[in-house]
Write an enzyme that holds these catalytic residues in place. Sequence first.
Site, PDB file in Angstrom:
ATOM      1  N   ALA C 236       0.825  -1.207   0.000  1.00 59.16           N
ATOM      2  CA  ALA C 236       0.000   0.000   0.000  1.00 59.16           C
ATOM      3  C   ALA C 236       0.867   1.268   0.000  1.00 59.16           C
ATOM      4  O   ALA C 236       2.094   1.197   0.118  1.00 59.16           O
ATOM      5  CB  ALA C 236      -0.934  -0.016   1.193  1.00 59.16           C
ATOM      6  N   HIS C 237       0.212   2.405  -0.057  1.00 59.26           N
ATOM      7  CA  HIS C 237       0.937   3.679  -0.177  1.00 59.26           C
ATOM      8  C   HIS C 237       1.823   3.960   1.041  1.00 59.26           C
ATOM      9  O   HIS C 237       1.451   3.713   2.163  1.00 59.26           O
ATOM     10  CB  HIS C 237       0.013   4.869  -0.456  1.00 59.26           C
ATOM     11  CG  HIS C 237      -1.183   5.028   0.402  1.00 59.26           C
ATOM     12  ND1 HIS C 237      -2.120   6.002   0.174  1.00 59.26           N
ATOM     13  CD2 HIS C 237      -1.630   4.333   1.478  1.00 59.26           C
ATOM     14  CE1 HIS C 237      -3.069   5.918   1.075  1.00 59.26           C
ATOM     15  NE2 HIS C 237      -2.807   4.919   1.881  1.00 59.26           N
TER      16      HIS C 237
END
EC number: 2.3.1.191
Lengths: 339, 339, 339
Positions: C236-237
Amino acid sequence: MPKLQTIAEHIGARVEGDASSSVDGLATLLDAGPTELSFLANMAYRDQLQITQAGAVIVHPKQAHEVKGTALVMDNPYLGYAKASQLFNTLPDAQKGIHSSAVIHESAQVDTTASIGANAVVEANAVIAKNAVIGSGSFIGNNSRIGEGTRLHSNVSVYHDVIIGTDCIIHSGAVIGSDGFGFAPDRGAWVKIAQIGGVVIGDHVEIGANSTIDRGAMSDTQIHDGVKLDNQIQIAHNVVVGEATAMAGGCLIAGSTQIGKGCTIAGGVGIAGHLKIADGVHVTAMTLVTNHISEAGSYSSGTAMSNTSEWRKSAARFRQLDSIAKRLKQCERVLSEKE
Amino acid sequence: MPKLQTIAEHIGARVEGDASSSVDGLATLLDAGPTELSFLANMAYRDQLQITQAGAVIVHPKQAHEVKGTALVMDNPYLGYAKASQLFNTLPDAQKGIHSSAVIHESAQVDTTASIGANAVVEANAVIAKNAVIGSGSFIGNNSRIGEGTRLHSNVSVYHDVIIGTDCIIHSGAVIGSDGFGFAPDRGAWVKIAQIGGVVIGDHVEIGANSTIDRGAMSDTQIHDGVKLDNQIQIAHNVVVGEATAMAGGCLIAGSTQIGKGCTIAGGVGIAGHLKIADGVHVTAMTLVTNHISEAGSYSSGTAMSNTSEWRKSAARFRQLDSIAKRLKQCERVLSEKE
Amino acid sequence: MPKLQTIAEHIGARVEGDASSSVDGLATLLDAGPTELSFLANMAYRDQLQITQAGAVIVHPKQAHEVKGTALVMDNPYLGYAKASQLFNTLPDAQKGIHSSAVIHESAQVDTTASIGANAVVEANAVIAKNAVIGSGSFIGNNSRIGEGTRLHSNVSVYHDVIIGTDCIIHSGAVIGSDGFGFAPDRGAWVKIAQIGGVVIGDHVEIGANSTIDRGAMSDTQIHDGVKLDNQIQIAHNVVVGEATAMAGGCLIAGSTQIGKGCTIAGGVGIAGHLKIADGVHVTAMTLVTNHISEAGSYSSGTAMSNTSEWRKSAARFRQLDSIAKRLKQCERVLSEKE
């Protein structure tokens, strides 16, 4: 609009009622209208025979008299539904021939009856058999072979030295023949182990969207005839999946594990590497398998769902389980001494 | 370089300080420099207002006086950050028109304001609406419709008979409309059930990279307005996902399950098939849901993490739980008899 | 057909036996024939030295005298196998130059020694370095940079502003730089947070098929040198994955988590967001990590697998664990009062 007589012959049913009428679609008992065909395969829905508007219903002989429209009668109505569904398939036929935008290596062999979609790429020495379909944007690597009647949807990637049998279906985004995950540790770094095996896929195999099947480290990864894999499944290097085994979405099968024939693996299951799983095993959803399974049967791990606040208490106590067990034993000891 | 006044108007804040100065980026309080905008949405970071170098900060009225630079004051600073972020988006605009390498069927309708990327493929009777963007290498199947302002990134696969609403974002590698996983068993083999339903996706839906959404068996799979799906999610055939429900990465939703509105499903959750999940349900990460959930609230399964050596003891005792419970009952019985 | 002498020099072994003979392949001790090379790295297979047909075997000095054919002797035979495997790699060399069907923006910089495959797309200001390979159908977004010697297989999607280092391998279907999953709630709807950070990937990184790595919300997502990611992993980011950490298939790493160096994360592991994981941590398969891990060691969650019928009893009792613990305490209290 197939006639009911035609459908009955296709699915192996006999008609009770008007065999000459036609239907134009397939729907559940609740949804079907007078020009649609339905089926009763699960007795939980038997009451719906009374209220269905379906023009015709595939049923077991025992329920034939309960059908108000035309009955298509056979011992296995669910199989009848499956076969009938194929008559109503909406999947467009692929156009024969090689699309002008496809890129085909001069040494590749593409049968004249095969279909190569727009912007597909077929590399050197690949073989595309009769009536095979390579979807738009799909890639077929060197020396790979796509069997007769097999259909790859759009944007499938097949690496080099992959063999796919006849009448398979490979959904979009699937990747077959990517490198297995193999590295040797060397003073804090990882040295890649070239994955020089291939992948061999049998006949009548279906592989779901965005599933991945790695090539073998030295020998081949194997998917046997009739295997059905759902979406987003990961099959690691040198796995063997036995005939007619089915896996639901998101399963992760680690390297060199051998799964038997006729297994049914529910969604999100993980199976560790180097294990042998017997024929006829069922594994329930999101179970982690860390040992060999030598007998057919159903296997599970995990815990049941609760409200999060209740669950937190159980989860905290889980960590105390060994202590709880020992303290219980001590209570039993004290009590037996008191006897 | 937007002026703070412009940003304030865009996000609905009032300016305390120099509204005419500009910022050239967005960063956290700790990272932001004098030409950057930041925000305070989580009170855990409130102390950082004292040390931030940010040229401007979006804050709640209660913290406005603590801002040393310019304050952009509004009741919901996190919403302000979201809206401001869109002014700094780095995503390149897509070029209007059809790239010369794209392959468009003559019967497809592509609006003149739409963008069709290099090597994209649009099949027969597909409709691409105003300002829609089809990324490079993406595939749009027969009869599918892409709504106004919807953007598909590169290498997306959309099968036939899929309807996608307006202002959606579909990330690379997503597959929409692949076959649901349906087979009828027949003497040890699986007979495919043609998946003749489609997929209907509402407006303002976002679908993450490599997520997969299967077409329905007979009726359609449905993703309602405002749903947000992260990467690598699997939505099986005939699932219904209610309005504004959000799911984090790796969720697996089995066939025919209906999820309510406004649910938040954490990463790696599995939901079994044919279930009804109420509106407003939260499910914690990697939970397996095997029953209907009829009330809003938070739900969990699994165990807490431990050191592996500790965990092994608990895991072994887990198998003895039924025996432990029975033996405890026996202790209680003996003790109560002794009273 | 490399000579054993050549192989020995390549892998850093000394030859005991006929250094001038050649081998044409690599196989396990059980599978290898007289013209093949094998290795003994795991003492569990030591007995196979007696029966192997292999023409040569890579072994530790202690087993050198047990080899019947030629021995390639070195302290770390598994490393020897890894290095030798590269001599037998079947992956075809990519053809230098830009394929005529590839679409390259005029502002992109493609080194003359790079290879751009059929139907690949390279957008504005992208940089493709020396000897880099962009596979067929892959997409490289604006301003992204692909380092020297890095190879992307077919149908990889790289968004804009992504930097990939040297000598990386990115497998088919991987997506790098898709939007992180960020939304602000606003009266029942979700307002998108533009993801304006990028992705920075170091050198010697391998990313598996259909893995996804999201771009950062404001700053960059980071994958450090020597990281090895298997297939279907979701990063994920703003995650940071430390040097030489390896993750097996299907792991899900939530936003802003920082994973240390030299970690080994088994398949299907989930790690919640905003956590710090120390260097040298091992996490066992399908564990859910919900807390920081500050010390090296092995960590686990979940339960052991059982027959489903046995498991059901344990799972039901799991919900009673808090009550069981309290009742046990009460038994202990009564017993101690009786003393």
